[in-house]
Design an enzyme around this catalytic site. Sequence first.
Site, PDB file in Angstrom:
ATOM      1  CG  ASP A 158      -2.038   0.982   1.142  1.00  0.00           C
ATOM      2  OD1 ASP A 158      -2.384   1.391   0.016  1.00  0.00           O
ATOM      3  OD2 ASP A 158      -2.584   1.366   2.199  1.00  0.00           O
ATOM      4  CG  ASN A 212      -7.645  -2.359  -5.837  1.00  0.00           C
ATOM      5  OD1 ASN A 212      -6.658  -3.071  -5.705  1.00  0.00           O
ATOM      6  ND2 ASN A 212      -8.025  -1.522  -4.871  1.00  0.00           N
TER       7      ASN A 212
END
Length: 242
Positions: free
Chosen positions: A20, A68
């Site tokens: 991330d 996503n």
Amino acid sequence: MNNVTPIKGDGPSHVAIIMDGNGRWATQRGRPRLFGHQAGAKRVRQVVSKCPELGVKYLTIFAFSTENWKRTQSEVAGLMALFRRYITREANFLHQLGTRVRFIGEREKLDEKLQKLMNYLEELTAENDETHLTIALNYGARDEVTRATQRLAVEVAEKRLRPEQVNTEVLASFLDTCMLPDPDLVIRTSGEARISNFLLWQSAYAEYEFIDTLWPDFSPDVFADVVARFSGRDRRFGAVKA
């Protein structure tokens, strides 16, 4: 629990990473988010290369989640192009490194060219055993368990399994990760303290490290430091030491 026996030792045999912070890393530098994703892809090579030295036999990385797809169309398209370029560029390097590559997740939603490249990389590296790199692509743990349960239900409906035979080991054998040991250590970069639908079943007894480092800054030295801290953990798996 899976049926694969993890490697013994003080360090983690299987490390899973939620990579991330690529977008924030790029924004901090006044660059588009895809610039950060490109930098993050380059970091993967260094982390994979470090695994043998650290005794990490299995590395699983979260590349793209089922959630996503909610990102902008341009970012998703850019990520898919990046995945295709990554496989094309890194295939020979990973093969020469002795890395076996697998992909987990729902492939059918991915474009045909990317699926073919994924299959090619898996076939190219199928005999390798130095490091086992698993890339979670269009992966979500709830989706994985749902798909596993659907396949299991078919087995029961067609009487190849009796309901009373279904236990944790049987269900685990239907998961995408059935060929892997459960992760010993899960790392999330960028300072976020959540697991984002990643390996929920498999990480029931994993140790977690939430670190502030953004993924493009996650150097081999940072990786080594996190792995070293693992050896100080007291893992009891629900038991009490005598």
